[in-house]
Design an enzyme around this catalytic site. Structure first.
Site, short mmCIF file in Angstrom:
data_model
loop_
_atom_site.label_atom_id
_atom_site.label_comp_id
_atom_site.label_asym_id
_atom_site.label_seq_id
_atom_site.Cartn_x
_atom_site.Cartn_y
_atom_site.Cartn_z
N SER A 104 7.41 3.72 0.10
CA SER A 104 6.54 3.00 -0.82
C SER A 104 6.59 3.61 -2.22
O SER A 104 6.66 2.88 -3.21
CB SER A 104 5.10 2.96 -0.30
N PHE A 124 0.84 -1.19 0.00
CA PHE A 124 0.00 0.00 0.00
C PHE A 124 0.88 1.25 0.00
O PHE A 124 1.96 1.23 0.57
CB PHE A 124 -0.91 0.01 1.23
N GLU A 125 0.39 2.32 -0.60
CA GLU A 125 1.18 3.55 -0.69
C GLU A 125 1.57 4.07 0.69
O GLU A 125 2.53 4.81 0.84
CB GLU A 125 0.41 4.63 -1.45
N THR A 126 0.81 3.68 1.70
CA THR A 126 1.10 4.16 3.06
C THR A 126 2.37 3.51 3.63
O THR A 126 2.85 3.93 4.67
CB THR A 126 -0.09 3.81 3.99
#
Lengths: 325, 255, 325, 255
Positions: D84, D50-52
């Site tokens: 990320s 995930f981008e997080t």
């Protein structure tokens, strides 16, 4: 980039596969801490040569690679082993003899160059070194650079701030990204998939791993993936960045590995004596490196008694009261 | 007056320059000892950090390298190189950082050489190189430099300019695009020196007990103003007690 | 930059001291996680206005600040609260009504802008957004930028790679650094000196803290410095970056705080209903924000029973089986 | 032939595009479900991130946002946004990343709008904005986009180009300086589409059972080649079993 679920292998196989004469290589650690020494000695035993080496502040690993004649070009910020060799001895001799070409950067600049490679951008900016000979003097000539596709055409570039007065920063130095063929690091814990947990300071090992095409990880402890996943805030390198995982206790010896063992003052002092002259150094290489089948062999030669003196104290992570004279 | 060694005096002379609340960047050896002395004697709220990323290390034992595991124990944060140098380049924190350095050569504007003696491409002597020294000298608010007072070390022109001081003096550092800040003090085995506010030239601020300005000038390769110099106060009993008993009981650095 | 040994204070004092009308502010967290909600509500109660706000992907905190009329300009990548509001409702209304000026960046670009501020450089490079309207369309006009010293003259710059073909990267986008007046973050653990330990994902909170002149930290637990020092590999923000430490359990409520509590679906669903129209939203503000003396007041109004439903399960760090419809 | 919902078919149609060993970037909702289905059915060695900054999350429960605490539990690494996105821009890892996205508008070259409808400066409708979508679309090797098949969503010209697809087609993406890679597939409630190797124009690759190419063209604002299309295989019992029992037992996304 490798997604296999079991990357464990022998050090010999990992080095055969990813480290070749003429390759561009970076090693992790700092001066006398967490240098990937087992891998360094294996590279020396395999007589791999003409390596283009990148490091920020190693240190003992760099000096052994240079001393054994594995390195032809070096990009580095600091070649010293702390109190045991304020300037690495074989490094000093090689540079003074003209057998090693060095490109000098600052420590932050080398860190930014690894970081740029890890981020996938061709450069990063800094205010460091404006007005100095790090900007003026290029170890690799423009011609050498233009003839070698593996080198950026410029050591660095000084530019005016494209955002004018933003950040009260009139000028900047841009340093070029490093994307090396292989990075070697030694860590406290890894799992078979390649996930890595370092303890204590991580130096620039994470950036060095992420900027490389291939990564060899040697580790003190090979743990189950579940062990690392249970506290994943503490893991730094994802498995897909790693190509080979090799379980080698004392793999950083004679440099330190926080919470496992200290650096070995006896070995490092002895190394300094051997390194001062050619004949003794040949003896050192024969007796301590070439003469050994593997890292285990060196540890056996050093002996349990000496290893016990550097065993880390569980409270502090180093060998309390160790005789370091 | 208590007995003390030259090294003890040098350490304390540098430590006295550190203000409470400074963030102190140091290496190992005497620069570390000066930082420890400052924190224990003059600047209890100063924070010692290392380029390797260790912040506020307890230092129960003296580290022999900035990557010594001893700097990693009981810190407030264990970071990395990127963090530590960013702290120095950062416009909020950098100006509060005091860097303590050493070098092979220094010139009258406080520029330092820790790379090569002789021709860079065919050096007579090769040293370790910048490490973080150039970064610290480029970024931070104040730097203090330890030197041995010798003609070959205080030179009219550096063989290689590794770490920027005041460059060519005056406003040349600003013109080069470097942040505000720069060298404020040089401490040797004979004296302490500062830099003139406008010319940025090195001048004598203090001479050690028993040393004359002439002795000092005889041991350097360039001239400097000695008219503003006073004798450096010898270590007090208290300073020596803390330095010896708290900072380096094993005398690993004091010898 | 503050080295005092005790930075603990009340939220009201911290906000009075560091958050002013017209200030440039950034808030940490992401969508519905670790937003500094207690601080957000305090700012609303104090009717601080005309804030220039920076965020990457908030989220509920941004929407409440906008809804209460505290924000006049916003630089952001994503204004959404996940499934509870794919586009933040008061944000959407304010933009469509023309009462809020927005400058759009991507998430990575906002992260790089905070990072540039933290690193002390005026910009960082990326390959993101080449050929898009993020490059073409500027929310803040050139004139607005030239008239305001607090804004960079350019939203961003597209440049050719100054290192030629190095990194196979012909073009780059340079995004300008953010150095805001104050950053607010809510974290799991902090000590009185300001050292911070976040658990789970840190988002960009570290960069946001380090790029700000002043930092207010609210924390679930105020712990002893010794507690944090014993495992300092897990701490992310050094004390000297922090100006105020405020102990506020449930300080991120109604957003989540990993290992402490989940987001509150009931509150967020109810908020959405109130937010859809002006009158109900006035009621919401009166009943849930202005009508409360402090964050404790809101928690009491919500009630222990509802808070118990979102209590984090110790194994997973969230409320297992929580009704999230 | 088993019963299945349109959403189940869409999810599986996208999941089938993911190869074993891909690194899968996804958001929430159906894009997450497609990634979970791929990992559980077709690509056991794929890694979801995930981008997080969460990598390889166990996902015992379906997260409702990419910052949902459910993505933080039992990961291999909990990182941050900088990590990320660097993984996607990184030249070694980026090409192996498959991004699954959604948008308010798409054009025939796979460019996406998730920012505004109407004039950017006086928008008729404001959406959340790029978030990480523009970054993913700029960096990674392959992107798959979920859309509702409607005229107002498949438009000749985007109101705002948030995330780059093939830009103006042909080699325009390369000319703009973007990395190799780009959109490979679009999955809607009616069909699957790809992009021509040379022109980079969208064309029909598959139509769902019971849907004709004409139905599809009637629901979009631009024309496309339908000559290469086949009927999309309906979900198998096995695919449905895993999707329903392992991926979304609470039917939070499947409804």
């Amino acid at each position: 980039m490798n997604i296999s679920k079991d990357k464990t292998t022998s050090l010999s196989e990992a080095v055969d596969k990813f480290v070749h004469s003429g390759c561009h290589m970076s090693i992790g650690g700092f001066t006398i801490n967490r240098n990937p020494m087992a891998a360094v000695y294996e590279i020396i035993r395999k007589k791999i040569s003409n390596i283009h080496l990148y490091a920020h502040s190693n240190g003992h690993g760099v000096d052994e690679l240079i001393g054994a004649g594995c390195v032809s070009r070096l990009e580095i910020a600091y070649a010293g082993s702390g109190r045991f060799a304020p300037t690495c001895i074989r490094f000093k001799k090689a540079v003074q003899a003209g057998t090693l070409v060095v490109e000098d950067y600052s420590n932050y600049q080398m860190t930014l160059r690894f970081m740029a490679g890890a981020m996938g951008v061709p450069f990063l900016p800094t205010r460091s070194s404006l007005g100095t000979d790090i900007v003026e003097k290029w170890g690799f000539s423009e011609q050498m650079r233009s003839e070698d596709q593996r080198l950026p055409d410029q050591k660095l570039l000084v530019i005016d701030n494209p955002f004018g007065s933003w950040g009260d920063t009139p000028k900047l130095v841009l340093v070029p990204a490093i994307n090396c063929d292989v990075t070697l690091i030694h860590v406290q814990k890894a799992d078979r998939e390649g996930t890595v947990r370092m303890e204590g300071l991580t130096f620039s090992d994470v950036e060095q791993a992420k900027c490389a095409k291939h990564v060899i990880v040697t580790c003190e402890e090979l743990v189950e993936p579940e062990f690392l996943k249970a506290f994943s805030d503490q893991n730094q390198i994802p498995s897909f960045c790693v190509d080979a995982v090799v379980h080698i206790p004392h793999g950083a010896y004679p440099t330190a590995c926080y919470r496992y063992y200290d650096y070995d003052p006896a070995y490092l002092n002895q190394y300094r004596k051997y390194a001062e002259d050619e004949k003794p150094y040949e003896t050192y290489l024969k007796d301590f490196v070439y003469g050994m089948k593997d890292h285990r062999g060196l540890l056996d030669k050093v002996g349990r008694a000496q290893l016990d003196t550097i065993k880390a104290d569980p409270r502090t992570g180093y060998a309390v009261g160790l005789d370091r004279r | 007056m208590p007995d003390y060694t030259l090294k003890e005096l040098m350490t304390l002379a540098a430590a006295r320059e550190i203000k409470d609340g400074d963030i102190v960047f140091c290496g190992t050896g005497i620069s570390l000892l000066a930082a420890m002395a400052a924190k224990n004697i003059f600047a209890p709220n100063s924070v010692i950090f290392f380029e390797t990323g260790a912040i506020d290390s307890l230092l129960e034992e003296v580290p022999l390298a900035v990557a010594d595991p001893r700097v990693m124990f009981w810190t407030s944060v264990n970071g990395n190189l990127a963090d530590s140098f960013a702290t120095m380049q950062n416009r909020m924190t950098g100006p509060s950082v005091v860097g303590i350095m050493g070098a092979a050569q220094i010139d009258k504007f406080g520029n330092l050489n820790s790379t090569t003696i002789g021709d860079y491409f065919k050096p007579r002597t090769r040293f370790s190189g910048s490490g973080g020294a150039c970064d610290v000298a480029s970024f931070v608010g104040k730097t203090i430099t330890f030197m041995q007072h010798e003609k070959r070390k205080f030179v009219p022109k550096l063989d290689y300019l590794t770490s920027p001081g005041w460059l060519d003096g005056g406003d040349s550092r600003k013109k080069a695009g470097l942040p505000d800040g720069g060298p404020v003090s040089v401490v040797t085995n004979m004296a302490t020196m500062g830099f003139d506010e406008t010319t940025k030239e090195m001048y004598l601020t203090g001479f050690f007990p028993g040393i004359t300005p002439k002795n000092i000038l005889d041991n350097m390769g360039f001239d400097m103003d000695v008219s503003r110099a006073k004798e450096v106060a010898p270590p007090t009993d208290f300073e020596l007690k803390i330095l010896r008993e708290k900072c380096d009981p094993q005398r690993l650095i004091l010898g």
